[in-house]
Design a protein around this motif. Structure first.
Motif, mmCIF file in Angstrom:
data_model
loop_
_atom_site.group_PDB
_atom_site.id
_atom_site.type_symbol
_atom_site.label_atom_id
_atom_site.label_comp_id
_atom_site.label_asym_id
_atom_site.label_seq_id
_atom_site.Cartn_x
_atom_site.Cartn_y
_atom_site.Cartn_z
ATOM 1 N N GLY A 63 7.632 53.325 44.513
ATOM 2 C CA GLY A 63 8.821 53.330 44.519
ATOM 3 C C GLY A 63 9.415 53.365 45.554
ATOM 4 N N TYR A 64 8.658 51.991 46.149
ATOM 5 C CA TYR A 64 9.451 51.972 47.571
ATOM 6 C C TYR A 64 9.784 50.427 48.063
ATOM 7 N N SER A 65 10.713 50.113 49.245
ATOM 8 C CA SER A 65 11.188 49.086 49.420
ATOM 9 C C SER A 65 10.770 48.774 50.779
ATOM 10 N N ARG A 66 9.720 47.998 51.242
ATOM 11 C CA ARG A 66 10.115 47.544 52.982
ATOM 12 C C ARG A 66 11.004 48.618 53.726
ATOM 13 N N ALA A 67 11.927 47.567 53.203
ATOM 14 C CA ALA A 67 13.582 48.373 54.118
ATOM 15 C C ALA A 67 14.770 48.202 53.183
ATOM 16 N N VAL A 68 15.323 48.839 53.364
ATOM 17 C CA VAL A 68 16.641 48.924 53.037
ATOM 18 C C VAL A 68 18.209 49.010 53.768
ATOM 19 N N ARG A 69 18.739 47.818 53.545
ATOM 20 C CA ARG A 69 20.401 47.834 53.624
ATOM 21 C C ARG A 69 21.917 48.207 53.663
ATOM 22 N N ARG A 70 22.559 49.339 53.728
ATOM 23 C CA ARG A 70 23.407 49.790 53.084
ATOM 24 C C ARG A 70 24.473 49.755 54.134
ATOM 25 N N GLY A 71 25.859 49.062 54.367
ATOM 26 C CA GLY A 71 26.403 48.835 55.557
ATOM 27 C C GLY A 71 26.049 48.096 56.238
ATOM 28 N N PRO A 72 25.704 49.133 57.588
ATOM 29 C CA PRO A 72 25.729 49.399 58.663
ATOM 30 C C PRO A 72 24.381 49.583 59.097
ATOM 31 N N LEU A 73 23.685 50.689 58.176
ATOM 32 C CA LEU A 73 22.763 50.689 58.833
ATOM 33 C C LEU A 73 21.359 49.853 57.725
ATOM 34 N N VAL A 74 20.408 50.103 58.596
ATOM 35 C CA VAL A 74 18.759 49.743 57.700
ATOM 36 C C VAL A 74 18.282 50.797 57.911
ATOM 37 N N ALA A 75 17.386 51.077 57.320
ATOM 38 C CA ALA A 75 16.083 51.748 57.537
ATOM 39 C C ALA A 75 14.835 51.402 57.268
ATOM 40 N N VAL A 76 14.418 51.174 57.877
ATOM 41 C CA VAL A 76 11.996 50.459 57.967
ATOM 42 C C VAL A 76 11.338 51.102 57.145
ATOM 43 N N SER A 77 10.525 51.112 56.190
ATOM 44 C CA SER A 77 9.938 52.370 55.942
ATOM 45 C C SER A 77 8.829 52.448 57.259
ATOM 46 N N GLY A 78 7.746 53.369 56.811
ATOM 47 C CA GLY A 78 6.390 53.432 57.682
ATOM 48 C C GLY A 78 5.732 52.449 57.129
ATOM 49 N N THR A 79 5.186 51.886 57.769
ATOM 50 C CA THR A 79 4.974 50.417 58.592
ATOM 51 C C THR A 79 3.356 50.752 58.766
ATOM 52 N N THR A 80 1.985 50.593 58.104
ATOM 53 C CA THR A 80 1.146 50.071 58.766
ATOM 54 C C THR A 80 0.460 48.706 58.719
ATOM 55 N N ALA A 81 -0.729 48.060 60.037
ATOM 56 C CA ALA A 81 -1.620 46.752 59.877
ATOM 57 C C ALA A 81 -2.356 47.044 59.498
#
Length: 187
Positions: free
Chosen positions: A62-80
Protein backbone atom coordinates in the motif's frame (compact mmCIF):
# COMPACT_ATOMS: atom_id res chain seq x y z
CA UNK A 1 -4.75 -8.34 16.35
CA UNK A 2 -6.08 -11.77 15.29
CA UNK A 3 -3.70 -14.28 13.71
CA UNK A 4 -4.25 -14.30 9.95
CA UNK A 5 -2.04 -17.26 9.23
CA UNK A 6 1.06 -15.33 8.23
CA UNK A 7 2.68 -11.94 8.11
CA UNK A 8 0.61 -8.95 7.10
CA UNK A 9 1.72 -7.38 3.81
CA UNK A 10 3.38 -4.47 5.60
CA UNK A 11 5.35 -6.70 7.99
CA UNK A 12 9.02 -6.95 7.08
CA UNK A 13 10.40 -10.48 7.25
CA UNK A 14 13.39 -11.15 9.44
CA UNK A 15 16.78 -11.04 7.71
CA UNK A 16 17.31 -14.28 5.84
CA UNK A 17 13.56 -14.97 5.54
CA UNK A 18 13.04 -16.06 1.95
CA UNK A 19 9.24 -16.11 1.99
CA UNK A 20 7.44 -14.10 -0.65
CA UNK A 21 4.53 -11.83 0.17
CA UNK A 22 1.11 -13.43 -0.17
CA UNK A 23 -0.43 -13.67 -3.60
CA UNK A 24 2.79 -14.54 -5.42
CA UNK A 25 3.88 -10.93 -5.59
CA UNK A 26 7.63 -10.74 -6.22
CA UNK A 27 9.93 -9.47 -3.47
CA UNK A 28 10.67 -6.39 -5.52
CA UNK A 29 9.37 -5.00 -8.77
CA UNK A 30 10.59 -2.95 -11.65
CA UNK A 31 12.39 0.37 -11.70
CA UNK A 32 10.65 3.55 -12.85
CA UNK A 33 10.23 3.20 -16.60
CA UNK A 34 8.30 4.73 -19.49
CA UNK A 35 4.61 4.15 -18.91
CA UNK A 36 4.82 4.87 -15.20
CA UNK A 37 1.56 6.06 -13.70
CA UNK A 38 1.15 9.43 -12.02
CA UNK A 39 -2.23 9.79 -10.36
CA UNK A 40 -3.92 12.77 -8.79
CA UNK A 41 -4.60 16.27 -9.99
CA UNK A 42 -1.57 16.51 -12.29
CA UNK A 43 -3.34 18.98 -14.60
CA UNK A 44 -3.86 21.61 -11.90
CA UNK A 45 -0.88 21.06 -9.61
CA UNK A 46 -3.19 21.10 -6.56
CA UNK A 47 -3.59 18.32 -4.03
CA UNK A 48 -1.57 15.12 -4.03
CA UNK A 49 0.13 13.32 -6.91
CA UNK A 50 1.29 9.72 -6.58
CA UNK A 51 3.83 7.92 -8.75
CA UNK A 52 3.27 4.18 -9.10
CA UNK A 53 5.92 2.32 -11.08
CA UNK A 54 4.40 -1.13 -11.12
CA UNK A 55 6.32 -2.92 -8.37
CA UNK A 56 4.48 -5.76 -6.69
CA UNK A 57 5.37 -4.45 -3.25
CA UNK A 58 3.47 -1.23 -3.88
CA UNK A 59 0.19 -3.08 -4.25
CA UNK A 60 0.83 -5.46 -1.36
CA UNK A 61 2.28 -2.85 1.00
CA UNK A 62 0.00 0.00 0.00
CA UNK A 63 2.61 2.59 -0.97
CA UNK A 64 3.77 4.67 -3.94
CA UNK A 65 7.27 5.05 -5.37
CA UNK A 66 6.90 8.79 -4.74
CA UNK A 67 4.27 11.29 -3.62
CA UNK A 68 4.06 15.02 -4.28
CA UNK A 69 1.94 17.35 -2.18
CA UNK A 70 2.49 21.02 -2.89
CA UNK A 71 6.24 21.57 -3.19
CA UNK A 72 7.19 18.41 -1.24
CA UNK A 73 8.20 15.24 -3.09
CA UNK A 74 8.88 12.18 -0.91
CA UNK A 75 10.49 9.13 -2.54
CA UNK A 76 10.11 5.71 -0.90
CA UNK A 77 13.08 3.51 -0.12
CA UNK A 78 14.46 2.14 -3.38
CA UNK A 79 16.63 -0.92 -4.01
CA UNK A 80 18.45 -2.04 -7.17
CA UNK A 81 16.32 -4.84 -8.58
CA UNK A 82 15.45 -6.20 -12.00
CA UNK A 83 12.03 -7.05 -13.42
CA UNK A 84 12.18 -10.48 -11.76
CA UNK A 85 12.77 -8.89 -8.34
CA UNK A 86 16.33 -10.18 -8.07
CA UNK A 87 19.10 -7.86 -6.89
CA UNK A 88 21.07 -6.17 -9.66
CA UNK A 89 24.85 -5.82 -9.33
CA UNK A 90 25.29 -8.68 -6.81
CA UNK A 91 27.97 -7.85 -4.27
CA UNK A 92 28.58 -4.40 -5.84
CA UNK A 93 27.68 -1.61 -3.42
CA UNK A 94 28.67 1.10 -5.89
CA UNK A 95 26.57 -0.35 -8.73
CA UNK A 96 23.53 -0.79 -6.51
CA UNK A 97 23.89 2.74 -5.10
CA UNK A 98 24.14 4.31 -8.59
CA UNK A 99 21.09 2.38 -9.74
CA UNK A 100 19.04 3.33 -6.65
CA UNK A 101 19.98 6.99 -7.01
CA UNK A 102 18.97 6.91 -10.69
CA UNK A 103 15.53 5.50 -9.81
CA UNK A 104 15.11 8.09 -7.04
CA UNK A 105 16.00 10.97 -9.38
CA UNK A 106 13.67 9.61 -12.09
CA UNK A 107 10.83 9.61 -9.54
CA UNK A 108 11.58 13.21 -8.50
CA UNK A 109 11.66 14.23 -12.19
CA UNK A 110 8.40 12.40 -12.94
CA UNK A 111 6.74 14.60 -10.31
CA UNK A 112 8.22 17.83 -11.67
CA UNK A 113 11.48 18.17 -9.76
CA UNK A 114 15.15 18.13 -10.63
CA UNK A 115 18.35 16.91 -9.02
CA UNK A 116 18.82 20.42 -7.56
CA UNK A 117 15.44 20.16 -5.79
CA UNK A 118 16.53 17.15 -3.71
CA UNK A 119 17.14 18.43 -0.18
CA UNK A 120 17.63 15.19 1.79
CA UNK A 121 18.66 11.60 1.16
CA UNK A 122 18.96 8.58 3.40
CA UNK A 123 21.19 5.70 2.38
CA UNK A 124 20.63 2.41 4.20
CA UNK A 125 23.40 -0.17 3.96
CA UNK A 126 23.15 -3.87 4.71
CA UNK A 127 25.93 -5.68 6.57
CA UNK A 128 28.82 -6.23 4.19
CA UNK A 129 28.09 -3.12 2.12
CA UNK A 130 31.00 -0.75 1.42
CA UNK A 131 30.02 2.66 2.81
CA UNK A 132 32.82 4.38 0.90
CA UNK A 133 31.53 3.04 -2.42
CA UNK A 134 27.97 4.13 -1.60
CA UNK A 135 29.04 7.65 -0.59
CA UNK A 136 31.25 7.94 -3.69
CA UNK A 137 28.23 7.11 -5.89
CA UNK A 138 26.11 9.64 -3.96
CA UNK A 139 28.73 12.35 -4.44
CA UNK A 140 29.02 11.64 -8.18
CA UNK A 141 25.25 11.76 -8.70
CA UNK A 142 24.65 14.99 -6.79
CA UNK A 143 27.89 16.78 -7.69
CA UNK A 144 27.78 20.51 -6.97
CA UNK A 145 24.27 20.40 -5.42
CA UNK A 146 24.66 17.91 -2.54
CA UNK A 147 21.58 17.42 -0.36
CA UNK A 148 21.61 16.78 3.37
CA UNK A 149 22.36 13.10 3.83
CA UNK A 150 22.42 10.40 6.46
CA UNK A 151 23.99 7.02 5.79
CA UNK A 152 23.21 4.13 8.11
CA UNK A 153 24.19 0.52 8.52
CA UNK A 154 21.04 -1.49 9.26
CA UNK A 155 20.55 -5.10 10.35
CA UNK A 156 19.46 -6.08 6.84
CA UNK A 157 17.32 -5.19 3.85
CA UNK A 158 14.28 -7.15 2.64
CA UNK A 159 15.29 -9.57 -0.12
CA UNK A 160 18.42 -11.53 -0.92
CA UNK A 161 21.49 -9.70 -2.19
CA UNK A 162 20.38 -6.13 -1.53
CA UNK A 163 23.18 -4.00 -0.12
CA UNK A 164 21.75 -0.48 -0.58
CA UNK A 165 18.40 1.26 -0.20
CA UNK A 166 17.93 5.00 -0.88
CA UNK A 167 15.05 7.33 -0.01
CA UNK A 168 14.80 11.07 -0.61
CA UNK A 169 12.83 14.28 -0.19
CA UNK A 170 12.73 17.20 -2.61
CA UNK A 171 11.14 20.64 -2.54
CA UNK A 172 9.96 21.71 -5.98
CA UNK A 173 9.54 25.42 -6.59
CA UNK A 174 6.46 27.08 -8.09
CA UNK A 175 6.16 27.06 -11.85
CA UNK A 176 7.57 23.53 -12.22
CA UNK A 177 6.07 20.10 -12.57
CA UNK A 178 3.29 18.59 -14.70
CA UNK A 179 0.96 21.57 -14.29
CA UNK A 180 3.57 24.04 -15.53
CA UNK A 181 4.43 21.78 -18.48
CA UNK A 182 0.73 21.74 -19.41
CA UNK A 183 0.57 25.53 -19.15
CA UNK A 184 -1.96 25.44 -16.31
CA UNK A 185 0.23 26.29 -13.33
CA UNK A 186 -1.32 28.83 -11.00
CA UNK A 187 0.31 32.12 -11.57
Amino acid sequence: MPDRGGPLPHDRPAPGDRRRPRGGVPRAGRAVRPGRRVSGPAATGAGTQRLRDGTGWQDVGGYSRAVRRGPLVAVSGTTAHGPDGAALFPGDTYGQARHCLGVVLAAVEALGGTRDDVVRTRVLLAPGADWEAATRAHGEVFGAAPPANSTYYVAGLVGDGFLVEVEAEAFVGPGTGPAAAAGTAPG
